[in-house]
Design an enzyme around this catalytic site. Sequence first.
Site, mmCIF file in Angstrom:
data_model
loop_
_atom_site.group_PDB
_atom_site.id
_atom_site.type_symbol
_atom_site.label_atom_id
_atom_site.label_comp_id
_atom_site.label_asym_id
_atom_site.label_seq_id
_atom_site.Cartn_x
_atom_site.Cartn_y
_atom_site.Cartn_z
ATOM 1 C CE LYS A 1 26.598 14.297 -28.637
ATOM 2 N NZ LYS A 1 25.563 13.612 -27.865
ATOM 3 C CG ASN A 2 22.519 11.453 -28.866
ATOM 4 O OD1 ASN A 2 23.701 11.786 -28.773
ATOM 5 N ND2 ASN A 2 21.582 11.883 -28.035
ATOM 6 N NE ARG B 1 30.573 16.059 -25.892
ATOM 7 C CZ ARG B 1 29.460 15.882 -25.194
ATOM 8 N NH1 ARG B 1 29.079 16.766 -24.313
ATOM 9 N NH2 ARG B 1 28.725 14.807 -25.347
ATOM 10 C CG ASP C 1 19.425 14.976 -24.994
ATOM 11 O OD1 ASP C 1 19.765 14.919 -23.807
ATOM 12 O OD2 ASP C 1 19.893 14.218 -25.864
ATOM 13 N NE ARG D 1 25.059 10.907 -18.946
ATOM 14 C CZ ARG D 1 25.014 11.436 -20.161
ATOM 15 N NH1 ARG D 1 25.732 12.481 -20.452
ATOM 16 N NH2 ARG D 1 24.246 10.895 -21.091
ATOM 17 C CB CYS E 1 27.160 16.115 -20.876
ATOM 18 S SG CYS E 1 27.109 17.300 -22.208
HETATM 19 C C1 UD1 Z 1 21.515 9.001 -24.222
HETATM 20 C C2 UD1 Z 1 21.851 10.211 -25.067
HETATM 21 C C3 UD1 Z 1 21.632 11.482 -24.263
HETATM 22 C C4 UD1 Z 1 20.224 11.521 -23.699
HETATM 23 C C5 UD1 Z 1 19.914 10.237 -22.942
HETATM 24 C C6 UD1 Z 1 18.463 10.128 -22.498
HETATM 25 C C7 UD1 Z 1 23.612 9.395 -26.509
HETATM 26 C C8 UD1 Z 1 25.052 9.475 -26.896
HETATM 27 N N1 UD1 Z 1 23.244 10.140 -25.465
HETATM 28 O O1 UD1 Z 1 22.410 9.001 -23.122
HETATM 29 O O2 UD1 Z 1 21.837 12.589 -25.128
HETATM 30 O O3 UD1 Z 1 20.138 12.604 -22.799
HETATM 31 O O4 UD1 Z 1 20.164 9.092 -23.799
HETATM 32 O O5 UD1 Z 1 17.598 10.268 -23.599
HETATM 33 O O6 UD1 Z 1 22.816 8.739 -27.163
HETATM 34 N N2 UD1 Z 1 21.101 4.540 -16.294
HETATM 35 C C9 UD1 Z 1 21.447 3.673 -15.260
HETATM 36 N N3 UD1 Z 1 22.403 2.718 -15.504
HETATM 37 C C10 UD1 Z 1 23.005 2.577 -16.721
HETATM 38 C C11 UD1 Z 1 22.642 3.448 -17.750
HETATM 39 C C12 UD1 Z 1 21.683 4.435 -17.515
HETATM 40 O O7 UD1 Z 1 20.934 3.779 -14.166
HETATM 41 O O8 UD1 Z 1 23.837 1.671 -16.876
HETATM 42 C C13 UD1 Z 1 20.079 5.610 -16.060
HETATM 43 C C14 UD1 Z 1 20.673 6.997 -16.172
HETATM 44 O O9 UD1 Z 1 21.206 7.440 -14.957
HETATM 45 C C15 UD1 Z 1 19.462 7.821 -16.605
HETATM 46 C C16 UD1 Z 1 18.646 6.840 -17.428
HETATM 47 O O10 UD1 Z 1 19.134 5.537 -17.105
HETATM 48 O O11 UD1 Z 1 18.714 8.216 -15.494
HETATM 49 C C17 UD1 Z 1 18.716 7.044 -18.917
HETATM 50 O O12 UD1 Z 1 20.062 7.070 -19.335
HETATM 51 P P1 UD1 Z 1 20.487 6.545 -20.769
HETATM 52 O O13 UD1 Z 1 19.257 6.349 -21.585
HETATM 53 O O14 UD1 Z 1 21.414 5.396 -20.608
HETATM 54 O O15 UD1 Z 1 21.277 7.771 -21.344
HETATM 55 P P2 UD1 Z 1 22.575 7.703 -22.231
HETATM 56 O O16 UD1 Z 1 22.538 6.500 -23.122
HETATM 57 O O17 UD1 Z 1 23.759 7.939 -21.388
#
Ligand code: UD1
Length: 416
Positions: free
Chosen positions: A22-23, A397, A305, A121, A116
Amino acid sequence: MKEIVIRGGRPLSGEVRVQGAKNSVLPILAAVPLVDGVVTLTRCPRLRDVEMSICILRELGCSAAWDGDTLNIDTASFRGRPISETLMREMRSSVVFLGAILARCGRASCGMPGGCDLGARPIDLHLSGLRAMGADVQERGGVLCCDACRLRGGDIVLPVPSVGATENLMLAACGGGGVTVVRNAAREPEIVDLAGFLNACGGDVRGAGTDTVAVAGRPLLHGCTYPVMPDRIVAATYLCAAAAAGGEIFLRGAEARHLDAALSVLRESGCQATPDANGIRFRAASRLKAVEPIHTAPYPGFPTDAQALFMAALLRADGTTIFEENLFENRYRHVAELRRMGADIRVFGRVAVVNGVASLRGAAVECTDLRGGAALCVAALSADGETRVGNLRHIQRGYEDIARDLSALGGDVEPM
Ligand code: UD1
């Protein structure tokens, strides 16, 4: 399907094929606006979020058709236009469409992302990166509006290695001008898969899988046929299911090299995992041993995850296991549901302490989020009696059909 009824206590056996990730497929679908031609994705998982992405692509003028687990998308009639807010709210990863649409059309707008509920986020890193590439990004009444006649290359340092931000910036850079370097980039296998897809379409992405990714902008990319990588979290789910229920299974298509952190915890708990060219063979310990503290971290660390899944597997382990969740602030919502099944878990902020119990009992439980929901199924397989898992929309999902797969592995699992 409204709920899944699981009668625990039966060891698992047999094999199951691991679905596409999925990711990985979601950012690949978000890259499609950069392509002029036909994209054929094989091992494409049939998931709600994938259908949502297809809806977004259709809104943008693309046509899409399934043939088994192959998805064909034709971008010949592409026309850029704002993605409707309803679609954006459905799925957090839709924010990844921003970079590609902005690069292709010069403007993009979308609602603030949903997904989620794991706590805050933020998407500030996505937006500041796009700004560093020359985009004007404004938020007006919950709608993000981005403009850039032509994105230019940028040198962007991410303060944390965000998966989504790395992907968004790779896509913007691919369709922009000049060379963009993303430092402290996420190193997840899904980033490598996205780069593999972009390069198969004629893109120039280097360094994916390391902390520095360099992307040279290209005019339109061409179509390609690409196999989506196997889903490492789905693989971890079924490994945890077998660890919890006992037995011996084979996960066809699972990639052990993506699962190092998870496999080493399973081995520490006494299980055997043997990778071969076609997948992973797994034999559970007769009783799991508690393991050293599990700290979630960006790849190659222990995946956030998989935290709920491993917690579920270790509920009946001999001893105490400590979890520390370092990525998301609200990722213990499954704990209250696991407690209904007799689990002994105490939460102190980002730390959860799991004391192994002799037995769990079936209960009526509700999914709170995607992986937390799958964790309830894992726990149910090792509980005495019947567990009814409700609120399945979260699980749907990320899993094509978790009831089908767990039944194929010999679990007493009935979709209702
Ligand atoms: C992706 C995965 C999710 C997984 C996560 C971490 C997808 C669709 N989802 O989510 O399943 O749990 O990686 O492995 O691929 N952060 C910020 N600012 C931002 C973006 C992120 O501060 O603009 C922080 C977040 O709060 C979090 C960390 O960075 O603490 C990691 O988040 P991120 O790697 O961005 O997760 P996702 O891409 O949302």
